[in-house]
Write a protein that holds these residues in place. Structure first.
Motif, PDB file in Angstrom:
ATOM      1  N   ILE A   1      -0.968   5.187   7.075  1.00  0.00           N
ATOM      2  CA  ILE A   1      -0.254   3.995   6.614  1.00  0.00           C
ATOM      3  C   ILE A   1       0.873   3.624   7.563  1.00  0.00           C
TER       4      ILE A   1
ATOM      5  N   THR B   1       0.847   9.461  -5.479  1.00  0.00           N
ATOM      6  CA  THR B   1       1.104  10.845  -5.054  1.00  0.00           C
ATOM      7  C   THR B   1       2.021  11.557  -6.034  1.00  0.00           C
TER       8      THR B   1
ATOM      9  N   GLY C   1      -2.750  10.892   5.048  1.00  0.00           N
ATOM     10  CA  GLY C   1      -2.789   9.533   4.519  1.00  0.00           C
ATOM     11  C   GLY C   1      -1.532   8.745   4.842  1.00  0.00           C
ATOM     12  N   MET C   2      -0.384   9.428   4.795  1.00  0.00           N
ATOM     13  CA  MET C   2       0.875   8.756   5.112  1.00  0.00           C
ATOM     14  C   MET C   2       0.927   8.378   6.583  1.00  0.00           C
TER      15      MET C   2
ATOM     16  N   ILE D   1      -1.980  14.574   1.905  1.00  0.00           N
ATOM     17  CA  ILE D   1      -0.990  13.521   1.667  1.00  0.00           C
ATOM     18  C   ILE D   1      -0.356  13.079   2.979  1.00  0.00           C
TER      19      ILE D   1
ATOM     20  N   ALA E   1      -3.089   1.702   8.606  1.00  0.00           N
ATOM     21  CA  ALA E   1      -3.784   1.939   7.328  1.00  0.00           C
ATOM     22  C   ALA E   1      -5.301   1.969   7.507  1.00  0.00           C
TER      23      ALA E   1
ATOM     24  N   TRP F   1      -7.066   9.596  -0.291  1.00  0.00           N
ATOM     25  CA  TRP F   1      -7.363   9.021  -1.615  1.00  0.00           C
ATOM     26  C   TRP F   1      -8.406   9.861  -2.343  1.00  0.00           C
TER      27      TRP F   1
ATOM     28  N   LEU G   1      -6.760   8.128   5.709  1.00  0.00           N
ATOM     29  CA  LEU G   1      -6.391   7.518   4.435  1.00  0.00           C
ATOM     30  C   LEU G   1      -7.484   7.697   3.387  1.00  0.00           C
TER      31      LEU G   1
ATOM     32  N   TYR H   1       0.632   4.130  -2.800  1.00  0.00           N
ATOM     33  CA  TYR H   1       0.371   5.497  -2.375  1.00  0.00           C
ATOM     34  C   TYR H   1       1.483   6.425  -2.848  1.00  0.00           C
ATOM     35  N   SER H   2       2.720   5.968  -2.787  1.00  0.00           N
ATOM     36  CA  SER H   2       3.849   6.793  -3.217  1.00  0.00           C
ATOM     37  C   SER H   2       3.780   7.078  -4.707  1.00  0.00           C
TER      38      SER H   2
ATOM     39  N   LEU I   1       0.835  -1.205   0.000  1.00  0.00           N
ATOM     40  CA  LEU I   1       0.000   0.000   0.000  1.00  0.00           C
ATOM     41  C   LEU I   1       0.865   1.250   0.000  1.00  0.00           C
ATOM     42  N   LEU I   2       1.967   1.220   0.725  1.00  0.00           N
ATOM     43  CA  LEU I   2       2.875   2.368   0.753  1.00  0.00           C
ATOM     44  C   LEU I   2       3.430   2.642  -0.635  1.00  0.00           C
TER      45      LEU I   2
END
Length: 452
Positions: free
Chosen positions: A377, A310, A373-374, A370, A382, A392, A388, A306-307, A302-303
């Protein structure tokens, strides 16, 4: 014959005025935003959420049931009416743990179950019983995962409330002791004057390699910077490949033939290339931080997703600004994604300690979403409602807005004929070839007459 030396460009007033004006605006803007948002956090503090837990079951004293925890809660709430800096949220211990584990509160003040019983033991008339009595305790919980400065502010407020409650209880215990026939020793009186022990504990621990709860912000900032730098790189590389820009390799200058392409197609090429770069950059950011630097992280799949997302969204948004505004778009992207974003992110100073202007910015500025959300995670398992899902959703809205704005503006430019055609002298001129025309009797005769 030697060519005359052209006048220095430094003699041109437009160069000085234009450059100086841009430098002045940028320096003033960054100073006002960066320092203005953080210069007085305590003075701007409003409604910092802190949990207040009363687990005290009370005890019988003097023929009636007493609950000192309720008295402490009433005292805290009364003091809060004249001070709007802290938002005390009266919840159960279970609910407090949930809110700490989702970053909804920055800390908690917990009154334990046996609080009243331990206080009553101190006021017992028998000195022997007083000597064996366990001192009453109030626990202050911190939450560095929600932000170190916000957690510190919460801890200070909770400790202040706990010590105020201890002083109030001390006055009551001293009155009870004075009513007894046997006077208490001085040491015992001092102990009764401030009877409560205040302990500080971590309400939601983070790993030792989490930058004390700041790794989420630094990681998010890296993603935003990578998106901006990637967009600048893609923009210049696409223009170079299409022949609109040249490339210098030391003293060697290389330039491709100009390919006259519509603005819409140019933007589409850049965005496609940016998506590919986001995959590479997002992967390398995670490898560098998690594998090489051993940053505390879980949910690695998921990280990674997400990275990449972003970097892609920030990059596509920057490319849309470049396509719409040209060179000024790069400055505009810096202001949107960095200058206004960092001080309103709530990553170092909590949003509740920012001026109203920055709180308004935080509602739509990308870095705040951002970072939340980070944090979800890296620190909160998460969980969707830990920030989160909002992150999104914000990225989805930003992506649609970037695509719609970028292609709408470039299509408008193309329909109005505002094509990216270099002016004379901007591109190398190919040697002109004059086509040969077949000779005819008329032309031959004309040439002969002209010769004659």
């Amino acid at each position: 014959m030697p060519h005359p030396t052209p006048p220095s460009v430094l003699r041109r007033p437009r160069l000085w005025v234009g450059t100086g004006l841009i430098a002045a605006v940028v320096s003033m803007l960054f100073a006002l935003l960066y320092v203005g948002g953080n210069v007085n956090p305590k003075g701007n503090l409003r409604d910092l959420p802190v949990a207040l837990v009363n687990a005290d079951s009370g005890a019988d004293a003097g023929g009636r049931h007493v609950n000192l925890g309720e008295q402490i809660v009433a005292g805290v709430q009364k003091a809060a009416k004249g001070d709007k800096s802290i938002d005390w949220q009266l919840v159960s211990r279970e609910e407090a743990d949930k809110r700490l584990g989702k970053g909804k509160v920055f800390g908690a003040l917990v009154i334990p179950k046996e609080f009243t019983a331990t206080v009553n033991a101190l006021g017992a008339p028998q000195p022997a019983a007083q000597g064996k009595a366990v001192p009453p305790t109030l626990t202050v919980l911190t939450n560095q995962a929600a932000g170190s400065i916000g957690s510190s502010m919460s801890s200070q407020a909770a400790q202040k409330a706990a010590h105020a409650a201890s002083a109030q209880l001390g006055q009551e215990l001293l009155k009870q002791a004075a009513a007894q026939k046997a006077p208490l020793p001085t040491a015992a009186q001092l102990k009764l004057a401030d009877p409560v022990t205040v302990t500080v504990a971590d309400g939601h621990p983070v790993g030792s390699r989490s930058a004390m709860g700041l790794s989420a912000f630094y990681y998010a900032l890296v993603l935003v910077v990578c998106g901006m730098l990637g967009a600048n790189l893609v923009n210049s590389q696409v223009d170079t490949a299409l022949g609109y820009l040249h490339t210098d390799y030391g003293p060697v200058r290389k330039r491709e033939p100009v390919q006259h392409t519509s603005r819409v197609r140019t933007l589409a090429i850049g965005m496609a290339l940016m998506l590919g770069m986001a995959l590479v950059m997002g992967t390398l950011v995670e490898v560098a931080t998690v594998k090489i630097l051993d940053m505390d992280a879980s949910h690695l799949g998921l990280l990674w997703l997400y990275s990449v997302a972003t970097i892609a969204v920030v990059g596509l948004g920057s490319l849309a600004l470049f396509a719409a505004f040209g060179t000024p778009g790069m400055l505009l992207a810096t202001i949107v994604f960095v200058a206004m974003a960092v001080p309103s992110s709530g990553a170092t100073v909590p949003l509740q300690a920012l001026p109203g202007f920055f709180r308004a910015l935080a509602e739509f500025e990308p870095l705040r979403q951002i970072t939340e959300g980070m944090r979800a995670i890296l620190y909160y398992g998460a969980q969707a409602d830990a920030g989160l899902s909002r992150a999104w959703a914000s990225m989805g809205i930003a992506l649609v807005a970037a695509l719609a704005f970028g292609f709408a503006v470039t299509r408008l430019y193309d329909r109005r004929g505002l094509h990216r055609i270099p002016r004379p002298g901007d591109e190398p001129e190919a040697p002109a070839e004059t086509p040969e025309t077949p000779e005819t009797p008329e032309s031959t005769g004309s040439a002969a007459n002209a010769t004659a």
